[in-house]
Enzyme design. Sequence first.
Site, short mmCIF file in Angstrom:
data_model
loop_
_atom_site.label_atom_id
_atom_site.label_comp_id
_atom_site.label_asym_id
_atom_site.label_seq_id
_atom_site.Cartn_x
_atom_site.Cartn_y
_atom_site.Cartn_z
N GLU A 231 0.85 -1.19 0.00
CA GLU A 231 0.00 0.00 0.00
C GLU A 231 0.89 1.24 0.00
O GLU A 231 1.83 1.32 0.78
CB GLU A 231 -0.91 0.03 1.23
CG GLU A 231 -1.92 1.15 1.18
CD GLU A 231 -2.89 1.16 2.37
OE1 GLU A 231 -3.72 2.07 2.43
OE2 GLU A 231 -2.80 0.26 3.23
N HIS B 234 -9.68 -3.38 10.12
CA HIS B 234 -9.64 -3.21 8.66
C HIS B 234 -10.14 -4.46 7.93
O HIS B 234 -10.49 -4.38 6.74
CB HIS B 234 -8.21 -2.93 8.20
CG HIS B 234 -7.89 -1.48 8.03
ND1 HIS B 234 -8.71 -0.60 7.35
CD2 HIS B 234 -6.81 -0.75 8.41
CE1 HIS B 234 -8.16 0.60 7.35
NE2 HIS B 234 -7.01 0.54 7.98
N GLU C 76 -5.64 -2.46 12.73
CA GLU C 76 -5.38 -3.33 11.57
C GLU C 76 -6.36 -4.50 11.53
O GLU C 76 -6.79 -4.92 10.46
CB GLU C 76 -3.93 -3.82 11.58
CG GLU C 76 -2.88 -2.72 11.61
CD GLU C 76 -3.05 -1.64 10.56
OE1 GLU C 76 -3.63 -1.90 9.50
OE2 GLU C 76 -2.60 -0.51 10.82
N GLU D 11 -9.85 4.48 6.07
CA GLU D 11 -9.01 4.92 7.18
C GLU D 11 -9.75 5.76 8.20
O GLU D 11 -9.60 5.57 9.40
CB GLU D 11 -7.78 5.66 6.64
CG GLU D 11 -6.83 4.79 5.83
CD GLU D 11 -6.27 3.59 6.60
OE1 GLU D 11 -6.43 3.52 7.84
OE2 GLU D 11 -5.68 2.71 5.95
N GLY E 44 3.08 2.44 10.28
CA GLY E 44 2.89 1.84 11.59
C GLY E 44 2.61 0.35 11.46
O GLY E 44 3.18 -0.47 12.16
N ALA E 45 1.72 0.02 10.53
CA ALA E 45 1.36 -1.39 10.31
C ALA E 45 0.52 -1.47 9.05
O ALA E 45 0.12 -0.45 8.49
CB ALA E 45 0.57 -1.93 11.50
N MET E 46 0.25 -2.70 8.61
CA MET E 46 -0.45 -2.90 7.34
C MET E 46 -1.42 -4.06 7.48
O MET E 46 -1.06 -5.12 7.96
CB MET E 46 0.60 -3.17 6.24
CG MET E 46 0.02 -3.36 4.87
SD MET E 46 -0.87 -1.90 4.30
CE MET E 46 -2.19 -2.69 3.40
N GLU E 47 -2.67 -3.83 7.01
CA GLU E 47 -3.77 -4.76 7.25
C GLU E 47 -3.89 -5.87 6.23
O GLU E 47 -4.96 -6.44 6.06
CB GLU E 47 -5.10 -3.99 7.29
CG GLU E 47 -5.59 -3.43 5.96
CD GLU E 47 -5.16 -2.00 5.68
OE1 GLU E 47 -5.81 -1.34 4.85
OE2 GLU E 47 -4.18 -1.55 6.28
N ASN E 48 -2.81 -6.23 5.52
CA ASN E 48 -2.87 -7.28 4.51
C ASN E 48 -3.74 -8.44 4.99
O ASN E 48 -3.60 -8.89 6.12
CB ASN E 48 -1.47 -7.83 4.23
CG ASN E 48 -0.40 -6.78 4.41
OD1 ASN E 48 0.17 -6.67 5.47
ND2 ASN E 48 -0.14 -6.02 3.39
#
Length: 868
Positions: A120, A300, A297, A319, A260-264
């Site tokens: 992303e 999401h 996350e 978001e 910070g982080a990623m919601e994959n």
Amino acid sequence: MAQTPQAKHRKDYKQPSHTITDIELTFDLHDTATTVTAVSYVKQLGNETTLNLDGEGLKLEAVKVDGADWHEYTELDAGLEIRDLPAECELTIVTLINPEANTALEGLYKSGGAFCTQCEAEGFRRITYYLDRPDVLAKYTTTVIADKQQYPFLLSNGNRIEEGMTDNGRHWVKWQDPHPKPSYLFALVAGDFDVRRDEYQTQSGRKVALEIFVDKGNLDRANHAMVSLINAMKWDEERFDLEYDLDIYMVVAVDFFNMGAMENKGLNVFNSKYVLANNQTATDTDYLGIESVIGHEYFHNWTGNRVTCRDWFQLSLKEGLTVFRDQEFSSDLGSRAVNRINNVRIIRGPQFAEDASPMSHPIRPEQVIEMNNFYTVTVYEKGSEVIRMMHTLLGEEGFQKGMKLYFERHDGTAATCEDFVSAMEDASGIDLKQFRLWYSQSGTPTVTVSSDYDAQAKTYALTVEQVTEPTQDQKEKQPLHIPFDIELYEKDGKVIELQCNGKPVHHVLDVKEAKQTFVFENVAEQPIPSLLREFSAPVKLVYDYQDDELTFLMVHSRNEFARWDAGQMLLAKYIRSNVEQVQNGKAVELPEAVIDAFRGVLLSDELEPAFIAEMLSLPNHNEVSGWYKTVDVDAIATVLKAIKQQLADNLADEFGATYHTLKQTEYTIEHAAIGKRALRNVCLSYLALTDQGEALVKAQYDSANNMTDTMAAMSAANSAQLACRASIMEDYSNKWKHDGLVMDKWFILQGTNPASDALANIKATMNHEAFSLKNPNRTRSLVGSFFANNAVNFHAKSGEGYRFAGEILRELNSSNPQVASRLIDPLLKFRRYDEERQALIKKELETLKGLDNLANDLYEKVTKALEG
């Protein structure tokens, strides 16, 4: 000279010419030469037979259509054009990439000894040629191949369906994600980790395996993240009736990460900052941050993954909504008042500043050059406030009906902000036509309120006027629909029932006009109004409160946020007047009545310690700067320092007594314990400015059994410039220099050091063994904190702070432009300073603009600032 980057516009959105329904990816992982084979099932949507795929930094090895070599293609600067395709086909593309050389940390790269991805917003195009846009949703099957000894864990999205060995000690794992998703949600991780395992049983009885992967030796720091994940899953079922939909949920902590982080989907890749914690390495703030980001996350999964964005202009759809959800999660689990205060501090500080800057934009922007520049406090935090206003207007029940309708209509699709508002409107029957302007209008409205009491008629009138000043992106502004929450009080603290035309009226007023008067009946005496309770809209409030009215609200308001806000307004009055005093060569003065009001708060038996700690915390330099058209850096710093000193001197006994009363022997992260530590450490920050400060701070540092108290002592020594600062900073460095994440706290203190030689110390600190400019966390901690939170030294009249910023930004422009783009923001507001400083900053911006290789991330911001 490089080609001038072109802006993309929301109005130009077009559906893709083709879609991809399924994709099978095979990664043969090697540090410098990874082969990616992508087999996509392509479907033509219109009459166009040419397929344009996105791609960046790729070496093309092969193109096949339905198994046969295909030669009707052209490699472009930013993609691949494939011609004369059949209406439906199997497209195979083989690319070669170099993960080790990928310092931008987008696409596939190395983090320490592990492979990981960040896709992303547009990182997938660095992995293979693809329709890298959020409205193309495909089912992914991913096979990962790597050396088994070096990379025993091979992870990707979805459920693990097969695994096996190949020749030469290599192994493979195949993953399948049954839910269609856009390319930005793809993830891959390969490495050797310690794993914290648990499971969660959903409300329908399904068992979900939970796995958190951390670097070797960090397993004892993963427990809180696991507890937070389980709490988030439970909360989402109870509050929103949303259940997880895969057999496994994985979180991987990596040290090199831009975000910070990623919601994959099913495989969240996290900055280690938001996973790793124990009482020796993490503060209470870290624990609460982990709880919030783990929740964010996870949430999401539905608000972002199951329903995603049609295009990146709709980013706030996922978001803003998910920030609202994580704020509610934190508020339901902890202190709602304290969480609300912290949320509002972000709006009144960084977000209002962004609204007033050249980068001002609505929560749904109209144009952009670099998509990564969309990840702003406006899109996220102001976006959340817009969702919160809808919640205020609809109520919890109406909002939940809207959420259910939104998922019924859009599950499995790529939606727009308009789709969300329509669902809320249709489910509740409430007209949100004017409210939609919050999505398209930038800037911060100023709401000016005047009051009139008619004793004879027993009526009380509130006249509300709203004005949004022109912003760089929009000159014309319209009146917004503002939910304006009020309460009226009698002198004895009793709440007055709101009546109009003989009927009770709701405490949330619908302000929709440029000027509007609300008349309330049966008001027996001149009331004291509590205005914009709970910060019911992201606006600046102007009302001529008297000191005694504000001290009354600090004591009597039923709403804790309103109590805090009254205290902030009281402080603001005297910060403003004292800035003027200092500018006229006079001393800073704080009236005895104001000091007594804060004494009353400190000694209150009915208020929670965490809330008292917030009441006693002064607004920071950045927030105060936002009150002025032209910022007087030195005057503001002088006033804030002097007010804190006066409170410390006048309340020394009370601070001392409270400090000693709140000592805890055991460390727990129960919210009551966190609150007591928060208040005790606020007291210490004041006591550090008194005669006993040196001894108290040194004693706390030496005896601390947790990182919260350790950092509170160091922070107090740093801001008060105590003699013990040097020795405790050295001791901490010797103890933790092997652990970059723990050292980030130390780097922040170096970056915010108010000493006049701070910049020289920062430059020396860049040679510290734990520091690396290639690591985003280290860079943000040391350099970012200096740029953003050390106003006096960064804005030194010598210009040395600006020259240092220019040097760092030019270096990061080549290695990691995304990080550079986030660091540059303090320079963009140069027109708000005196002419001398403006000229110095402008010089650095013009030097950046003149670079032949200026990245789009920086180009967009620099040109907007200079055009302003």
